[in-house]
Structures are given as structure tokens and as C-alpha cells.
Design a protein around this motif. Structure first.
Motif, mmCIF file in Angstrom:
data_model
loop_
_atom_site.group_PDB
_atom_site.id
_atom_site.type_symbol
_atom_site.label_atom_id
_atom_site.label_comp_id
_atom_site.label_asym_id
_atom_site.label_seq_id
_atom_site.Cartn_x
_atom_site.Cartn_y
_atom_site.Cartn_z
ATOM 1 N N ARG A 55 -10.817 9.384 34.311
ATOM 2 C CA ARG A 55 -10.064 10.474 32.912
ATOM 3 C C ARG A 55 -8.846 8.731 32.844
ATOM 4 N NH1 ARG A 55 -7.702 14.914 35.848
ATOM 5 N NH2 ARG A 55 -9.603 16.096 35.006
ATOM 6 N N ALA A 56 -7.623 8.853 31.823
ATOM 7 C CA ALA A 56 -6.910 8.606 31.511
ATOM 8 C C ALA A 56 -5.564 8.889 32.460
ATOM 9 C CB ALA A 56 -6.257 8.034 30.320
ATOM 10 N N VAL A 57 -5.069 8.248 33.489
ATOM 11 C CA VAL A 57 -3.439 8.694 33.981
ATOM 12 C C VAL A 57 -2.672 7.615 32.609
ATOM 13 C CG1 VAL A 57 -5.282 9.277 35.965
ATOM 14 C CG2 VAL A 57 -3.952 6.984 35.627
ATOM 15 N N ASP A 58 -1.078 8.858 33.067
ATOM 16 C CA ASP A 58 -0.177 8.067 32.223
ATOM 17 C C ASP A 58 0.916 7.788 33.624
ATOM 18 O OD1 ASP A 58 -1.176 7.477 29.387
ATOM 19 O OD2 ASP A 58 -0.762 9.568 29.284
ATOM 20 N N ASP A 59 0.790 8.544 34.642
ATOM 21 C CA ASP A 59 2.069 9.071 35.567
ATOM 22 C C ASP A 59 1.394 9.729 36.781
ATOM 23 O OD1 ASP A 59 1.434 11.842 34.997
ATOM 24 O OD2 ASP A 59 3.696 11.464 33.147
ATOM 25 N N LEU A 112 -8.248 4.567 41.803
ATOM 26 C CA LEU A 112 -6.948 4.267 40.354
ATOM 27 C C LEU A 112 -7.282 2.827 40.192
ATOM 28 C CD1 LEU A 112 -4.551 5.532 38.415
ATOM 29 C CD2 LEU A 112 -3.365 4.020 40.485
ATOM 30 N N LYS A 113 -7.777 2.534 39.245
ATOM 31 C CA LYS A 113 -8.182 1.626 38.293
ATOM 32 C C LYS A 113 -6.973 0.931 37.647
ATOM 33 C CE LYS A 113 -12.745 1.046 39.190
ATOM 34 N NZ LYS A 113 -13.924 1.226 38.535
ATOM 35 N N ALA A 114 -6.764 -0.468 37.166
ATOM 36 C CA ALA A 114 -5.608 -1.471 36.252
ATOM 37 C C ALA A 114 -6.542 -1.240 35.080
ATOM 38 C CB ALA A 114 -5.321 -2.497 36.642
ATOM 39 N N ARG A 115 -6.291 -0.587 33.696
ATOM 40 C CA ARG A 115 -7.727 -0.350 32.937
ATOM 41 C C ARG A 115 -8.065 -2.134 32.262
ATOM 42 N NH1 ARG A 115 -5.290 3.972 28.253
ATOM 43 N NH2 ARG A 115 -7.115 2.234 27.137
ATOM 44 N N THR A 116 -6.750 -3.059 32.373
ATOM 45 C CA THR A 116 -6.873 -4.653 31.605
ATOM 46 C C THR A 116 -6.509 -4.747 33.106
ATOM 47 O OG1 THR A 116 -4.574 -4.215 30.760
ATOM 48 C CG2 THR A 116 -6.502 -3.874 29.583
ATOM 49 N N GLY A 117 -6.982 -6.225 32.746
ATOM 50 C CA GLY A 117 -6.589 -7.951 33.424
ATOM 51 C C GLY A 117 -6.734 -7.689 35.356
ATOM 52 N N GLY A 118 -8.195 -6.458 35.790
ATOM 53 C CA GLY A 118 -8.209 -6.341 37.343
ATOM 54 C C GLY A 118 -9.964 -6.870 36.879
ATOM 55 N N GLU A 158 0.348 9.890 47.805
ATOM 56 C CA GLU A 158 0.499 8.129 47.283
ATOM 57 C C GLU A 158 0.628 7.778 46.137
ATOM 58 O OE1 GLU A 158 -3.205 6.519 49.768
ATOM 59 O OE2 GLU A 158 -2.298 7.173 51.445
ATOM 60 N N ALA A 159 0.291 8.767 45.339
ATOM 61 C CA ALA A 159 0.033 8.584 43.482
ATOM 62 C C ALA A 159 1.382 7.365 42.950
ATOM 63 C CB ALA A 159 0.192 10.106 43.009
ATOM 64 N N GLU A 160 2.620 7.589 43.674
ATOM 65 C CA GLU A 160 3.671 7.181 43.136
ATOM 66 C C GLU A 160 3.193 5.706 42.927
ATOM 67 O OE1 GLU A 160 4.407 9.941 44.276
ATOM 68 O OE2 GLU A 160 5.849 10.715 43.037
ATOM 69 N N ASP A 161 3.276 5.295 44.640
ATOM 70 C CA ASP A 161 3.151 3.946 44.895
ATOM 71 C C ASP A 161 1.509 3.275 45.023
ATOM 72 O OD1 ASP A 161 5.010 4.167 46.304
ATOM 73 O OD2 ASP A 161 4.153 4.097 48.735
ATOM 74 N N ALA A 162 0.830 4.027 44.153
ATOM 75 C CA ALA A 162 -0.885 3.340 43.610
ATOM 76 C C ALA A 162 -0.302 3.438 42.085
ATOM 77 C CB ALA A 162 -0.942 4.244 43.756
ATOM 78 N N LEU A 163 0.557 3.737 41.188
ATOM 79 C CA LEU A 163 0.637 3.166 40.619
ATOM 80 C C LEU A 163 1.672 2.666 39.722
ATOM 81 C CD1 LEU A 163 1.234 7.150 38.141
ATOM 82 C CD2 LEU A 163 -0.547 5.153 37.723
ATOM 83 N N GLU A 164 2.520 1.998 41.348
ATOM 84 C CA GLU A 164 2.760 0.839 41.092
ATOM 85 C C GLU A 164 2.762 -0.549 41.312
ATOM 86 O OE1 GLU A 164 7.752 -0.533 43.140
ATOM 87 O OE2 GLU A 164 7.158 1.206 43.366
ATOM 88 N N ALA A 165 1.937 0.017 42.425
ATOM 89 C CA ALA A 165 0.654 -1.596 42.693
ATOM 90 C C ALA A 165 0.050 -1.956 41.452
ATOM 91 C CB ALA A 165 0.021 -0.583 43.631
ATOM 92 N N VAL A 166 -0.777 -0.596 41.108
ATOM 93 C CA VAL A 166 -1.782 -1.125 39.146
ATOM 94 C C VAL A 166 -0.590 -1.872 38.635
ATOM 95 C CG1 VAL A 166 -2.867 -0.421 36.937
ATOM 96 C CG2 VAL A 166 -3.627 1.231 40.322
ATOM 97 N N ALA A 167 0.554 -1.671 38.282
ATOM 98 C CA ALA A 167 1.683 -1.970 37.705
ATOM 99 C C ALA A 167 1.106 -1.670 36.035
ATOM 100 C CB ALA A 167 2.435 -3.675 38.247
ATOM 101 N N GLY A 168 0.957 -1.035 35.577
ATOM 102 C CA GLY A 168 -0.082 -0.964 33.868
ATOM 103 C C GLY A 168 -0.650 -0.001 33.836
ATOM 104 N N PRO A 169 -1.109 0.340 32.480
ATOM 105 C CA PRO A 169 -2.001 1.444 32.012
ATOM 106 C C PRO A 169 -3.043 1.494 32.734
ATOM 107 C CG PRO A 169 -1.981 -0.070 29.985
ATOM 108 C CD PRO A 169 -0.667 -0.738 31.171
ATOM 109 N N ALA A 170 -3.502 2.487 33.520
ATOM 110 C CA ALA A 170 -4.255 2.405 33.998
ATOM 111 C C ALA A 170 -5.107 4.125 33.729
ATOM 112 C CB ALA A 170 -3.341 3.271 35.696
ATOM 113 N N MET A 171 -6.162 3.971 35.091
ATOM 114 C CA MET A 171 -7.651 5.041 34.445
ATOM 115 C C MET A 171 -8.066 5.528 36.523
ATOM 116 S SD MET A 171 -10.787 2.969 34.196
ATOM 117 C CE MET A 171 -12.051 4.878 34.133
ATOM 118 N N VAL A 172 -8.635 6.280 36.346
ATOM 119 C CA VAL A 172 -8.394 7.034 37.699
ATOM 120 C C VAL A 172 -10.194 7.717 37.803
ATOM 121 C CG1 VAL A 172 -8.489 9.316 39.119
ATOM 122 C CG2 VAL A 172 -6.988 8.076 38.443
#
Length: 389
Positions: A127-131, A148-154, A168-182
């Protein structure tokens, strides 16, 4: 069929890393020349390609120059810009394979998964994730951990972050640094891949490989994979289904999960030759690189039979920081029968950067050599080499 000739056409390749280098090596015996475009002067492919255009992967003027010098365009890195390549192709008449529409599908992993799911290709729940709340909701539904996967660039494992708990959710999103999916975490028996080839009017697949990853980086590929015949057949069937979704000729690296229940689920697709297919240079009747050259030109494909059990181990930068690349203690590799060293020509070693690989093939007459034994011998060869400052 068009009459083929050699010396033959020129292929323009966006990207001049190790994949471009090995493409040029495979093209030369066929009488095919390669010109690469890459922003790094004297990139790894420059030593063996006909020429290099120094430009960024989305530099339209550079890609137009490349098209003017080539009969067909292709790419060895997903950072190629599909919109630029589409415009250049339409304006110049130089075809692109695989087609820019395939790059557009691949670039966004969420779009990729939705497209494949809609086509009936088996994929893990996603699924897509926004936050962070979306990530935590995914853990509630899928269980922990999730990926958690970066949707683009990876690519090549970059942009993938395992999330072990809701905290760990916030830190993981910060590491991905952009639109993400799970994606739900797959309970897999092994990771496997199929190198599949879309030709002009034919399809070919190589024997499946078993892949060993560490810290999301591919370390080893073992062929044949230690999978059952039924799983092997299913993997090939899924790979062919994937090709039905992709648009354009060329090699596709199709990464799969073999679950503990013997099912096959798609992980990711690379619309280009893939690290897990490097074993084909020594271990198969033709290499993935030769097949890519043949495919993008619309030439007949070659045989893909396994010559003998084969293992590839990647040589990664075992350094703490960036430094000039220098590999030493090569004696054992060079003295070992049926071992092959491939050095990529990168000037700088960085932590976990792919600097080369070693392939070890079994003696074709020694039918009792197990892939497990071959893997241990290959690991010993890898351990013998070192990087020096």
C-alpha cells in the motif's frame, strides 16, 4: 527478416557503469559498437566502449547527441529520464529499447506493483503510505516487520528500510526521504531471480538463480537455485507473465521470493541486465549482455542453457570511507581453475560499493560437485582479496 551484417550497428547506452562496460565487451565480438553517456569522465565503460559522451542521465542535448550516433538507444541505469528519451526518440526516429513507457512503469515502485497486480502477477500485499500513522496502520494489518520502500530513486536495495516496530515509523520515513510505500514482509525460503529476454518475436529465460542479500545488498548468486522443479517452473512462468506487461525488447532482471509454502511472489523488476545475471558470462551458453545486445537490435536470441553449476560473489568496498580503489592479493583467484575475476574499473572505493565480482564454475565433467560446495569455495576466493589505501 532484415539481412544482418557485421561490422554492424551502434548501440547508444545511457549509463556507463559496470553494466555498460560489460555490454560493450559483449557487443564487440558481434561487430557492434557501443557509445555511452555518463556524467563521470572516464566512467567504467569508457575503457571498452567506442566513445563516451559526458553528460547527466537527463541531459537532453547529450541524449540527442547519443541518438545521432546510434541505431538504437538503451539504458543500463533506471536514472535515465523516460520523458527525455521519449522526446528524443520521436524527434530523431532512433528507437529506444526497452521502451520509455516501461521506464515510466518501473520508476515508481507503487505504480509498478499496481500494474503487475492488475495483470495477475503475484505480489506481496502492499500500500501507499503518506505518514507515520499509515506505516503503523500497515503494521496492524500486515504484522511486523514491514518493508518501507522509496517509490522513486531506489535501486539495488537502496531506499529499502525494514520497519521492525511502530516506534520506528518516523525514523524509517525520514530515511526514505520521499514518497513511500509499504510491503508486507515475506516469509521466504530463498530469494531467486530469473533473467528474462524479450526479443523481436521470441522470449528466452535463463535458469533461475538463488540470491543471498545482506543489508539489502546482493552478495552472492547460486545457479542452479536450490529450488524444487515445481518452484523453478513457476518462477519461469511468472517471469514470462512479467514480460507480457513490459514494453520493448531487452533483458529484464526479475527478482522473486520463493515462500516457505513453495509459492512465487514478485519482488522487483530491473528493465536491464542485472547483478544476479553476471553468472551467465561464464556459466551459460550466452551471457545476459550478449542477449541484451541481440534483443535491442532485434536480432535472433542465443541459447540460454546452463553450462555447469556456477556461483558469483560480489566484491564490495570493504572500506570505512571513500578512497582510491586498489584491489590486491589476487593470486588465489587467478590460480584457481574456472574462476573468473571481473574488475569494474571504478576509481574510488566506498563502503559496500560494488567494485567487481568473482565467478566460479564447476568442472563440467565433475557432475558430483554441489552448489553448496561451490559456494564455499567462491566465498574463500572472495575472502582472499583485500582493498588497500
Amino acid at each position: 527478416m532484415t539481412t544482418l551484417r557485421t561490422p554492424g550497428p551502434t548501440i547508444g547506452v545511457v549509463g556507463g557503469g559496470q553494466l555498460g562496460r560489460m555490454l560493450a565487451e559483449a557487443a564487440a565480438p558481434l561487430g557492434v559498437e557501443v557509445v555511452v553517456l555518463d556524467p563521470t569522465p572516464d566512467c567504467p565503460a569508457a575503457l571498452v566502449a567506442r566513445d563516451q559522451i559526458v553528460a547527466e542521465f537527463d541531459d537532453e542535448a547529450g541524449i540527442r547527441e547519443l541518438a545521432a550516433r546510434a541505431d538504437v538507444l538503451t539504458f543500463e541505469i533506471e536514472l535515465a529520464d523516460q520523458d527525455v528519451m521519449e522526446r528524443v526518440s520521436e524527434d530523431t526516429g532512433t528507437p529506444v529499447h526497452p521502451k520509455p513507457s516501461t521506464l515510466e512503469t518501473i520508476h515508481d515502485k507503487l505504480v509498478q506493483k499496481r500494474t503487475l497486480e492488475d495483470a495477475g502477477v503475484p505480489v506481496p500485499p502492499f500500500r501507499a503510505v503518506d505518514d507515520a500513522d499509515d506505516v503503523r496502520a500497515a503494521i496492524d494489518d500486515y504484522g511486523a516487520p514491514v518493508m518501507l520502500k522509496a517509490r522513486t530513486g531506489g535501486y539495488d536495495g537502496r531506499g529499502n528500510v525494514p520497519v521492525e516496530s511502530k516506534s520506528e515509523a518516523e525514523d524509517a520515513l525520514e530515511a526514505v526521504a520521499g514518497p513511500a510505500m509499504v510491503e508486507s514482509f515475506v516469509d521466504f525460503e530463498r530469494e531467486v531471480s530469473v533473467i528474462a529476454v524479450e526479443g523481436d518475436d521470441e522470449v528466452a529465460t535463463f535458469p533461475i538463480g538463488e540470491n543471498v542479500h545482506e543489508a539489502e545488498i546482493l552478495r552472492e548468486t547460486i545457479v542452479p537455485a536450490r529450488s524444487s522443479e515445481a518452484v523453478t517452473e513457476r518462477a519461469h512462468a511468472v517471469a514470462r507473465d512479467v514480460l507480457e506487461v513490459m514494453d520493448g525488447r531487452g533483458v529484464y532482471g526479475i527478482e522473486l521470493f520463493e515462500t516457505t509454502d513453495g509459492e512465487i511472489l514478485l519482488n522487483e523488476i530491473a528493465p536491464r541486465p542485472h547483478n544476479s545475471g553476471h553468472w551467465t558470462i561464464e556459466g551459460a551458453a550466452s551471457s545476459q549482455f550478449e542477449q541484451h545486445v541481440r534483443a535491442v537490435l532485434g536480432w535472433p536470441l542465443a541459447a540460454t542453457d546452463l553450462r555447469s553449476p556456477t556461483v558469483t560473489t560480489n566484491l564490495l568496498g570493504d572500506v570505512d570511507d571513500e578512497r582510491p580503489a586498489r584491489l590486491t592479493d589476487l593470486d588465489e583467484i587467478l590460480e584457481t581453475p574456472r574462476a573468473a575475476l571481473h574488475w569494474y574499473g571504478k576509481r574510488q572505493a566506498r563502503p559496500l560499493r560494488k567494485m567487481g565480482h568473482v565467478t566460479l564454475s564447476a568442472d563440467e565433467s565433475a557432475s558430483d560437485t554441489s552448489v553448496g560446495e561451490l559456494l564455499e569455495r567462491a566465498r574463500a576466493l572472495e575472502d582472499a582479496v583485500t582493498f588497500r589505501p
